[in-house]
Write an enzyme that holds these catalytic residues in place. Structure first.
Site, PDB file in Angstrom:
ATOM      1  N   ASP A   8       0.870  -1.168   0.000  1.00 12.57           N
ATOM      2  CA  ASP A   8       0.000   0.000   0.000  1.00 12.57           C
ATOM      3  C   ASP A   8       0.915   1.228   0.000  1.00 12.57           C
ATOM      4  OD1 ASP A   8      -2.417   1.567   0.394  1.00 12.57           O
ATOM      5  OD2 ASP A   8      -1.732   1.825   2.460  1.00 12.57           O
ATOM      6  N   ASP A  10       0.030   4.994   1.003  1.00  9.38           N
ATOM      7  CA  ASP A  10      -0.118   5.906   2.146  1.00  9.38           C
ATOM      8  C   ASP A  10      -0.039   5.147   3.461  1.00  9.38           C
ATOM      9  OD1 ASP A  10      -0.820   8.447   0.674  1.00  9.38           O
ATOM     10  OD2 ASP A  10      -2.449   7.166  -0.023  1.00  9.38           O
ATOM     11  N   ASP A 167      -1.510  -0.843   5.911  1.00 10.31           N
ATOM     12  CA  ASP A 167      -1.748  -0.272   7.243  1.00 10.31           C
ATOM     13  C   ASP A 167      -3.225  -0.063   7.523  1.00 10.31           C
ATOM     14  OD1 ASP A 167      -1.956   1.878   5.350  1.00 10.31           O
ATOM     15  OD2 ASP A 167      -1.781   3.295   7.020  1.00 10.31           O
TER      16      ASP A 167
END
Length: 220
Positions: A8, A10, A167
């Site tokens: 991922d 961000d 996250d």
């Protein structure tokens, strides 16, 4: 045998929080609203415009005021996406280790592709990453597995021999649905709805460098 690792963007590969939060702070200031501490907004960066507008203005996605706020936020963000954005500490060493091991890696985000590509390029990773996939690259966004499966196709690898690192709970759900091994990045933004330890990931890491141990790539 591990063939590829997908990240991922961000809150996992790069710390983009400051550049995501700054438009909200500026929008509040121009409206004469009290400042909101950066740390109060940071967890909502994992939710993109929807989460930041909710925390910054108390406006839900189905509120009639949301579209205008979203458009203003995105316009401000697009003008300054790489002011503070950096790889998380240790991530450069992780990517170097993957390269040395001959393991392909790429970026799969829910951010729209027209933002993902310039950020990946601006971080100096454009030539090294096997993909830079956004939430609109395929007909589906995470937690649907299609963006991850598309990344595996672009890399020419078997999804079952891949790892997805994220996250957010949606990242882990997408990874499981794509039959990939999953890693929860507890150092990221992680949202406010549940703790990374509760997501059911195969591995939980507190720093990027711990990923090398999870992948058994750490040097003795």
């Amino acid at each position: 045998m591990l063939q590829a690792v997908f990240f991922d963007l961000d809150g996992t590969l790069a710390d983009t929080a400051r550049d995501l939060v700054e438009p909200i702070l500026a929008m509040r200031a121009e409206r004469g609203l009290e400042p909101v501490p950066f740390e109060a907004l940071r967890p909502y960066a994992s939710m993109g415009a929807r989460g930041l507008i909710l925390r910054g203005f108390g406006v839900e996605r189905d509120d009639e005021a949301f579209p205008a706020l979203r458009d203003e936020f995105l316009a401000r963000y697009e003008r300054a996406m790489l002011v503070h954005t950096r790889l998380f500490e240790g991530m450069d060493a992780v990517l170097d280790a993957l390269d040395r091991a001959g393991i392909r890696w790429g970026v799969i985000s829910n951010k729209v592709e027209r933002y993902v590509r310039p950020i990946v390029a601006g971080l100096g990773l454009g030539e090294r990453s096997v993909c830079a996939i956004g939430g609109d690259t395929t007909p589906f966004a995470k937690p649907h597995p299609e963006p991850l499966l598309h990344g595996a196709r672009l890399a020419g690898v078997d999804p079952a021999r891949c790892v997805y690192v994220g996250d957010d709970l949606r990242d882990i759900e997408a990874g499981r649905a794509a039959a990939m091994r999953t890693v929860a990045a507890a150092y990221g933004f992680c949202g406010v709805e549940s703790a990374p330890a509760d997501w059911g990931a195969d591995h939980l890491i507190d720093t990027p460098l711990q990923l090398l141990h999870a992948l058994e790539l750490a040097r003795a």
